[in-house]
Motif scaffolding. Structure first.
Motif, PDB file in Angstrom:
ATOM      1  N   GLY A 155     -10.010   2.663 106.665  1.00 21.59           N
ATOM      2  CA  GLY A 155      -9.860   3.737 105.688  1.00 21.59           C
ATOM      3  C   GLY A 155      -8.467   4.300 105.620  1.00 21.59           C
ATOM      4  O   GLY A 155      -8.127   4.989 104.658  1.00 21.59           O
ATOM      5  N   ASN A 201      -6.013   1.822 101.318  1.00 24.33           N
ATOM      6  CA  ASN A 201      -6.890   2.039 102.461  1.00 24.33           C
ATOM      7  C   ASN A 201      -7.277   0.663 102.982  1.00 24.33           C
ATOM      8  O   ASN A 201      -7.460  -0.271 102.204  1.00 24.33           O
ATOM      9  CB  ASN A 201      -8.125   2.862 102.084  1.00 24.33           C
ATOM     10  CG  ASN A 201      -8.863   2.278 100.893  1.00 24.33           C
ATOM     11  OD1 ASN A 201      -9.619   1.325 101.041  1.00 24.33           O
ATOM     12  ND2 ASN A 201      -8.618   2.860  99.699  1.00 24.33           N
ATOM     13  N   THR A 259     -13.851   8.845 106.762  1.00 25.69           N
ATOM     14  CA  THR A 259     -13.903   9.997 105.852  1.00 25.69           C
ATOM     15  C   THR A 259     -13.086   9.694 104.610  1.00 25.69           C
ATOM     16  O   THR A 259     -12.036   9.043 104.665  1.00 25.69           O
ATOM     17  CB  THR A 259     -13.349  11.261 106.527  1.00 25.69           C
ATOM     18  OG1 THR A 259     -12.003  10.997 106.958  1.00 25.69           O
ATOM     19  CG2 THR A 259     -14.200  11.636 107.722  1.00 25.69           C
ATOM     20  N   GLU A 260     -13.563  10.178 103.493  1.00 24.02           N
ATOM     21  CA  GLU A 260     -12.832  10.017 102.241  1.00 24.02           C
ATOM     22  C   GLU A 260     -11.648  10.963 102.230  1.00 24.02           C
ATOM     23  O   GLU A 260     -11.706  12.074 102.772  1.00 24.02           O
ATOM     24  CB  GLU A 260     -13.745  10.272 101.049  1.00 24.02           C
ATOM     25  CG  GLU A 260     -14.873   9.264 100.927  1.00 24.02           C
ATOM     26  CD  GLU A 260     -15.735   9.516  99.710  1.00 24.02           C
ATOM     27  OE1 GLU A 260     -15.691  10.642  99.179  1.00 24.02           O
ATOM     28  OE2 GLU A 260     -16.453   8.586  99.283  1.00 24.02           O
ATOM     29  N   ARG A 261     -10.559  10.485 101.556  1.00 22.35           N
ATOM     30  CA  ARG A 261      -9.320  11.265 101.525  1.00 22.35           C
ATOM     31  C   ARG A 261      -8.778  11.308 100.110  1.00 22.35           C
ATOM     32  O   ARG A 261      -8.867  10.330  99.378  1.00 22.35           O
ATOM     33  CB  ARG A 261      -8.264  10.643 102.459  1.00 22.35           C
ATOM     34  CG  ARG A 261      -8.630  10.737 103.938  1.00 22.35           C
ATOM     35  CD  ARG A 261      -7.600  10.022 104.814  1.00 22.35           C
ATOM     36  NE  ARG A 261      -7.650   8.556 104.643  1.00 22.35           N
ATOM     37  CZ  ARG A 261      -6.751   7.869 103.992  1.00 22.35           C
ATOM     38  NH1 ARG A 261      -5.732   8.481 103.420  1.00 22.35           N
ATOM     39  NH2 ARG A 261      -6.860   6.557 103.894  1.00 22.35           N
ATOM     40  N   GLN A 262      -8.213  12.460  99.754  1.00 19.41           N
ATOM     41  CA  GLN A 262      -7.621  12.565  98.425  1.00 19.41           C
ATOM     42  C   GLN A 262      -6.311  11.795  98.381  1.00 19.41           C
ATOM     43  O   GLN A 262      -5.725  11.487  99.420  1.00 19.41           O
ATOM     44  CB  GLN A 262      -7.411  14.018  98.041  1.00 19.41           C
ATOM     45  CG  GLN A 262      -6.405  14.771  98.893  1.00 19.41           C
ATOM     46  CD  GLN A 262      -6.288  16.224  98.450  1.00 19.41           C
ATOM     47  OE1 GLN A 262      -7.121  16.712  97.714  1.00 19.41           O
ATOM     48  NE2 GLN A 262      -5.252  16.904  98.910  1.00 19.41           N
ATOM     49  N   LEU A 292      -8.908   7.367  99.721  1.00 22.15           N
ATOM     50  CA  LEU A 292     -10.230   6.737  99.805  1.00 22.15           C
ATOM     51  C   LEU A 292     -11.218   7.655  99.100  1.00 22.15           C
ATOM     52  O   LEU A 292     -11.350   8.828  99.499  1.00 22.15           O
ATOM     53  CB  LEU A 292     -10.646   6.549 101.273  1.00 22.15           C
ATOM     54  CG  LEU A 292     -11.954   5.771 101.504  1.00 22.15           C
ATOM     55  CD1 LEU A 292     -11.778   4.334 101.065  1.00 22.15           C
ATOM     56  CD2 LEU A 292     -12.346   5.827 102.965  1.00 22.15           C
ATOM     57  N   PRO A 293     -11.865   7.212  98.049  1.00 23.87           N
ATOM     58  CA  PRO A 293     -11.798   5.892  97.416  1.00 23.87           C
ATOM     59  C   PRO A 293     -10.399   5.581  96.870  1.00 23.87           C
ATOM     60  O   PRO A 293      -9.577   6.472  96.720  1.00 23.87           O
ATOM     61  CB  PRO A 293     -12.814   5.974  96.285  1.00 23.87           C
ATOM     62  CG  PRO A 293     -13.663   7.156  96.591  1.00 23.87           C
ATOM     63  CD  PRO A 293     -12.815   8.101  97.362  1.00 23.87           C
ATOM     64  N   THR A 294     -10.184   4.312  96.548  1.00 22.22           N
ATOM     65  CA  THR A 294      -8.879   3.871  96.065  1.00 22.22           C
ATOM     66  C   THR A 294      -8.498   4.635  94.801  1.00 22.22           C
ATOM     67  O   THR A 294      -9.268   4.662  93.829  1.00 22.22           O
ATOM     68  CB  THR A 294      -8.907   2.366  95.768  1.00 22.22           C
ATOM     69  OG1 THR A 294      -9.272   1.664  96.954  1.00 22.22           O
ATOM     70  CG2 THR A 294      -7.548   1.884  95.286  1.00 22.22           C
ATOM     71  N   ASN A 339      -8.564  10.222  92.581  1.00 23.80           N
ATOM     72  CA  ASN A 339      -9.870   9.692  92.987  1.00 23.80           C
ATOM     73  C   ASN A 339     -10.869  10.828  92.935  1.00 23.80           C
ATOM     74  O   ASN A 339     -10.572  11.912  92.384  1.00 23.80           O
ATOM     75  CB  ASN A 339      -9.798   8.994  94.340  1.00 23.80           C
ATOM     76  CG  ASN A 339      -9.494   9.953  95.485  1.00 23.80           C
ATOM     77  OD1 ASN A 339      -9.485  11.164  95.297  1.00 23.80           O
ATOM     78  ND2 ASN A 339      -9.236   9.398  96.662  1.00 23.80           N
ATOM     79  N   THR A 340     -12.038  10.646  93.516  1.00 23.17           N
ATOM     80  CA  THR A 340     -13.103  11.650  93.369  1.00 23.17           C
ATOM     81  C   THR A 340     -12.801  12.948  94.114  1.00 23.17           C
ATOM     82  O   THR A 340     -13.436  13.977  93.852  1.00 23.17           O
ATOM     83  CB  THR A 340     -14.427  11.071  93.878  1.00 23.17           C
ATOM     84  OG1 THR A 340     -14.263  10.617  95.222  1.00 23.17           O
ATOM     85  CG2 THR A 340     -14.872   9.901  93.014  1.00 23.17           C
ATOM     86  N   LEU A 341     -11.805  12.897  95.041  1.00 28.55           N
ATOM     87  CA  LEU A 341     -11.507  14.100  95.838  1.00 28.55           C
ATOM     88  C   LEU A 341     -10.346  14.901  95.288  1.00 28.55           C
ATOM     89  O   LEU A 341     -10.100  16.012  95.747  1.00 28.55           O
ATOM     90  CB  LEU A 341     -11.215  13.691  97.288  1.00 28.55           C
ATOM     91  CG  LEU A 341     -12.369  12.991  98.033  1.00 28.55           C
ATOM     92  CD1 LEU A 341     -11.956  12.716  99.460  1.00 28.55           C
ATOM     93  CD2 LEU A 341     -13.630  13.830  98.002  1.00 28.55           C
TER      94      LEU A 341
END
Length: 1116
Positions: A155, A201, A259-262, A292-294, A339-341
């Motif tokens: 990630g 990522n 964990t997802e990251r902006q 993450l997500p890309t 991304n989504t964040l």
């Protein structure tokens, strides 16, 4: 006023140089002329300014120039004279300024790095090349470095640096593995503009030990390889397992999950950056983000739009590419990674600078002595370039003075030049991003006029087209041009001519009278010259019968016409094209003189056919479209859906309609259970519909097929659909056409139409047949039968009505209650004859008969009508019996009278009447006798005229074939006819009925008479018969005739008359065949019965009479 305008001549004389002012000369590119005219040097080819060479090959520095006399060449290197004679590795090509530096034979490219400039010089000036910077290409090796393995948590982002060696030119970078396979790239993994490999990522599948960066140096055709880079990605599951094995439960619960990251920008760093690009180059801007997500990248231009048609996105939209940039593309470009964040952005401030570029480059100037001119050098750039002038390669400030020259910034002004003013001037426009160098010569020439167009050249032009007569010329000063027509013609002036600056004479609309010889005269202060050319005007080529639109069925034949009209002195060629290409190489295409025929037409012959007619002077064409039509192709992909007990939906895909729209589809079905192999009509739908809801019958194994129909015909049936078997049910309908008719007096035959297989609705089809006597209080008698369509009831009374019904049933039950029909038991012959038969004679050929009807009970069947038998017993006029031939008239229904036509007059008849039913005829009534009255007789059977004398004729005749009564007399009428066919007075004679001949006396000699003869009864006169006869000449005239007949002149005259008559007969025969009037016919018209002639005006029987008299007179 004469017209003048500047257009190129029709002959391909190109303009070599175009000066800036109207007094400058145009020098045609004529090889002979150029060999004779002096010209300062002009650089025609040179190496690029920045010239990177392969150090392993010889260095070739290009410098080519032309001039008259041919120029000599010299070089400078790094600003000083380069003496090539002192360097054995350097040679100059013969008749050229191109240098060849021999590297492959011991020389080193590095020793020849520097700035080179070529000078081409002759007696009229010197031209110089650009500064050519020579640099050998370099492809250094990678510096050795120790690469540590990259251990990365799943990630996280990662950058693998390439850092290629600095080469000349810079290398092309790409990443591969040990197997020389390119590493896959995506939105998550991609290569940056600097060659580094970026991971937004990392994922476990990114683990590998052979990430290898390659650098390819194109000039040296070499590839350098960096040491492999190892990447190890640790997943969260494996980290937790490792931690659990080494720590107690109380130490740590485990590594955190992925964990997802902006988004975070990996390149460029920070929130802003700057970029400078030169005008005309490609602008490349890059944004690569981790997250993450890309993250997904988006580009915008602040305060404006990205330029359309020049903007491209590369590397999964991480690179913004704008081609051919200009100053208008300066501004702030923002990349946004999202991304989504969340999102992150970076602003790149772009400034577009510009190396110098031409607005107006100086152009060569050819002047005559004493003329004025200018050289203009205008350039732009960012920053604005400075302009400097050189003369023959020397800065103009230190060049030899020329009193005719004045420098004014970017312009040199020449006034009253002389031959010594010839020189080559250089304009240099430069700023910090580059320079431009342009050579432009000033060539001062003094030349007498020359005409370059060949003498006596013939021009051929189509009528009503422009005619351009060339007079290409040169002279210095510029000559004046005049045109004359004919050897001694006056100078051409007027609006019908246009005089071009290049000497060409234009006749805008050439006519036939424009043909002739034209003379061009060129003169200046140094001399005069003239030239003659000839003009011929031709008729235009025309297509008088053009090909027309055709529609033809497949495998048919079609023909296109192309009939042309052309000038007799021109040879046309006719070419046929299909869709603007050559006709297919196919023997089915037959090209005739005036047509194109296509045999056995196929679908691929569809298209546009063009007839092109070419001559040496003009070309015309005409086109027509061929549409090939055929029956449609069969539908396909039949599909059954929505299956129900009594309905189903059928759909299909139409086949090709073959250029004729499908009008409708026919749906047929096959009952595989009852009639396998037999297809029945089901329904039809419009051609725009491809689905249909079909009604079904129970107990049928259905298959369907579809047929497409267009105006040409029906397609082949489609392939059958899948089968569908409907459930059984009791019958829905009963047999049709139920009848009850007895075949014998004591039976009743009940018949019906059997139900078809699909109408049975189930197995075990039978019929319940029921009957009872009508109007009698009886119960129904019934019987159940199978596999038959009739049932016979015996022992019935004769011809009584019965109520009948037939009901269908099968193993699942009965059909609905059937309707009743009325039938009758068998018939018997009628018992009685009609009574009170009466006959009323209406006229000699028509009688009316009456009778009383018989009682219906005695008919014993269906009353069909009455028959009247009648026959002739004898003729009352001849009292002779003849063979009896009975005639029968049938009167349908319950009629009690009838008419008897066609009776013979004055005859005795008998008749009787009988009643008729379905079984036959009843007894006859007693014979009834009746007689017909007299009528008018037919014409006498013949009329012959014999024994002609000078004054008498003998007539003989026969009595009428049908006297139709008692003859009372004969009427004879006759009248003379003169030589002009005029009728004389009419004489009438009544002759007793018992006479059969008569001698007419006291007639005129040698006279033609016409006779009209008919018989009479008490009723009136019958039709007449006609004949003509001639009395003979007297003896004296006969004697004279004999004497004349022996004379030679009379014999000759008679031969001529006979020949004339023969010719007239032939003409009459021809006229008759063509519908003309036959001479005998005219004669008959002239000799018509005078008593009948008035009737033509009174009752309109003229045509019938003419036809009758022509036929009856044919023997004459």
């Amino acid at each position: 006023m004469m017209k003048k305008k500047s257009v190129p001549a029709s002959k391909p004389f190109l303009i070599l140089f175009l000066c800036q002012i109207i007094s400058a000369l145009d020098v045609p590119l004529d090889s002979k002329l150029l060999e004779e005219l002096s010209q300062p040097p002009t650089i025609t080819h040179q190496s690029p300014k920045d010239y990177i060479v392969d150090p392993r090959e010889n260095i070739v520095i290009q410098c080519e120039a032309k001039g008259k006399p041919p120029p000599s060449f010299s070089w400078t290197r790094n600003g000083t004279h380069f003496d090539i004679d002192k360097d054995e590795q350097v040679t100059m090509k013969p008749n050229s300024g191109t240098l060849v530096i021999n590297i492959m034979n011991g020389g080193k490219a590095e020793a020849y790095e520097g700035v080179y400039q070529c000078t081409a010089r002759n007696e009229r000036g010197a031209a110089i090349s650009n500064n050519i910077v020579i640099r050998p290409s370099r492809s250094p090796l990678w510096t050795k470095e120790k690469l540590e393995p990259n251990q990365v948590r799943e990630g996280d982002s990662l950058v693998l640096h390439c850092r290629p060696p600095v080469g000349l030119p810079p290398p092309i970078i790409f990443w591969m593995d040990n197997a020389f396979q390119r590493l896959p790239q995506s939105e998550r993994v991609s290569q940056g503009l600097n060659g580094d490999l970026y991971f937004s990522n990392v994922q476990p599948e990114d683990t590998r030990e052979d990430y290898i960066c390659y650098a390819r140096f194109n000039h040296t055709q070499t590839i350098q390889q960096k040491q492999p880079i190892s990447v190890k990605v640790f997943s969260m599951d494996s980290l937790n397992d490792t931690i659990a094995a080494n720590l107690s439960d109380t130490d740590i619960y485990g590594a955190k999950p992925v964990t997802e990251r902006q988004p975070v920008l990996l390149t460029p760093t920070g929130s802003t950056s700057t970029k400078v690009e030169l005008r005309g180059n490609v602008l490349l801007l890059e944004c690569i983000a981790a997250g993450l997500p890309t993250p997904v990248i988006r580009w915008i231009k602040e305060g404006g739009e990205l330029p359309a048609n020049r903007t491209f996105f590369e590397n999964f939209k991480k690179t913004l590419k704008i081609i051919d940039v200009s100053e208008a593309d300066s501004g702030n470009y923002k990349c946004i990674a999202r991304n989504t964040l969340g999102s992150v952005h970076h602003v790149i401030s772009v400034t577009v600078k510009a190396a110098p570029y031409w607005i107006t480059a100086p152009r060569n100037l050819v002047l005559s002595p004493g003329e004025d001119g200018t050289l203009i050098c205008r350039a732009n750039g960012n920053p604005k370039p400075s302009i400097s002038w050189l003369a023959n390669g020397v800065p103009i400030a230190i060049a030899p003075e020329d009193p005719s020259r004045k420098v004014d910034g970017d312009t040199i002004i020449f006034s009253h030049v002389q031959e010594r003013s010839s020189a080559v001037y250089q304009c240099n426009a430069s700023n910090e991003y580059g320079y431009l160098l342009a050579n432009a010569f000033v060539n001062v020439l003094a030349e007498p006029p020359r005409i370059l167009t060949p003498a006596n050249k013939l021009y051929q032009v189509i009528a009503d087209s422009p005619a351009l007569l060339d007079c290409a010329y040169f002279g210095s000063p510029k000559p004046e041009i005049e045109w004359f027509k004919g050897v001694k013609g006056s100078i051409l002036r007027g609006n019908e001519y246009v005089f071009h600056d290049n000497g060409t004479l234009e006749i805008p609309v050439a006519q036939k009278d424009s043909s002739g010889t034209y003379t061009c005269v060129a003169r200046n202060e140094l001399g005069k010259i003239q030239n003659e050319v000839h003009l011929e005007i031709k008729d235009p080529t025309m297509i008088i019968k053009q090909p027309e639109y055709k529609v033809v069925q497949r495998y048919g034949q079609v023909s296109f016409e192309c009939i042309i009209k052309h000038d007799s002195t021109l040879l046309p060629t006719v070419i046929w094209l299909k869709d603007n290409h050559e006709l297919p190489d196919d023997e089915r295409f037959l090209v005739g003189k005036d047509n194109l025929t296509i045999m056995n037409v196929t679908d691929k012959d569809d298209g546009t056919y063009t007839c092109i007619v070419n001559t040496t002077l003009d070309s015309v064409s005409a086109s027509a479209v061929l549409t090939v039509v055929a029956r449609p192709n069969p539908p396909f992909d039949l599909e059954l859906t929505g299956q129900l007990e009594r309905s189903i939906e059928l759909s299909w895909i139409p086949g090709d309609e073959n250029n004729s729209p499908i009008t409708h589809f026919i749906i047929e079905y096959e009952d595989g259970l009852h009639e396998p192999g037999v297809w029945h009509y089901q329904t039809e739908v419009p051609g725009t519909q491809t689905t249909v809801q079909l009604k079904l019958s129970p107990y049928v194994n259905y298959s369907f097929r579809v047929i497409a129909v267009n105006q040409i015909g029906r397609s082949q049936p489609s392939e059958p659909s899948e089968q569908y078997l409907t459930k059984s049910a009791s019958p829905d309908e009963n047999p049709a056409n139920v009848q009850g008719i007895g075949s014998e007096p004591d039976n009743l035959v009940i018949t019906w139409e059997s139900l078809k297989g699909f109408q049975s609705n189930g197995p075990g089809l039978q019929y319940k047949v029921s009957w009872r006597q009508k109007d009698v209080d009886d119960e129904w008698t019934s019987v159940i039968v199978a596999n038959v369509s009739k049932y016979i009831v015996s022992g019935t009374p004769t011809f009584v009505p019965y109520e009948i019904k037939v009901q269908a049933l099968n193993d699942l039950g009965y059909a609905p209650e059937p309707s009743e029909v009325i039938g009758h038991s068998g018939e018997d012959l009628p018992m009685v004859a009609p009574g009170n038969v009466q006959v009323h004679v209406i006229n000699s050929t028509l009688a009316k008969v009456h009778w009383d009807p018989v009682p219906l009970k005695t008919v014993r069947g269906h009353l069909q009508g009455y028959k009247v038998y009648y026959w002739k017993v004898q003729s009352l006029s001849r009292r002779s019996r003849r063979h009896v031939e009975k005639k029968i008239l049938t009167f349908r229904g319950n009629k009690t009278f009838g008419m008897l036509p066609g009776l013979e007059p004055y005859s005795s008849y008998k008749l009787n009447v009988r009643v008729v039913n379905g079984k036959g005829e009843g007894p006859a009534s007693p014979d009834k006798v009746f007689k017909t009255p007299e009528g008018v007789p037919s014409s006498p059977s013949f009329l012959k005229i014999t024994n002609p004398t000078l004054d008498s004729l003998t007539l003989e005749w026969g009595s009428p074939t049908h006297p139709n009564g008692v003859l009372t007399s004969y009427i004879l009428k006759f009248q003379p006819i003169n030589n002009t066919h005029e009728l004389g007075p009419l004489v009438e004679i009544r002759i007793p009925a018992n006479e059969s001949s008569l001698i007419l006396k006291n007639l005129n000699y040698s006279t033609r008479y016409k006779f009209y003869f008919n018989a009479q009864t008490s009723v009136g006169s019958g039709s007449q018969i006609t004949e003509e006869a001639v009395t003979i000449m007297d003896e004296a005239m006969a004697s004279r005739q004999v004497d004349i007949a022996t004379q030679g002149w009379f014999i000759g005259l008679m031969c001529a008359v006979a020949l004339l008559i023969l010719i007239l007969l032939i003409v009459c025969f021809i006229r008759r065949n063509k519908g003309g009037k036959y001479p005998v016919k005219e004669k008959e018209d002239a000799h018509a019965d005078p008593e009948i002639q008035p009737m033509k005006e009174d009752d309109g029987t003229f045509g019938e009479y003419r036809l009758f008299s022509f036929v009856s007179s044919a023997p004459f």
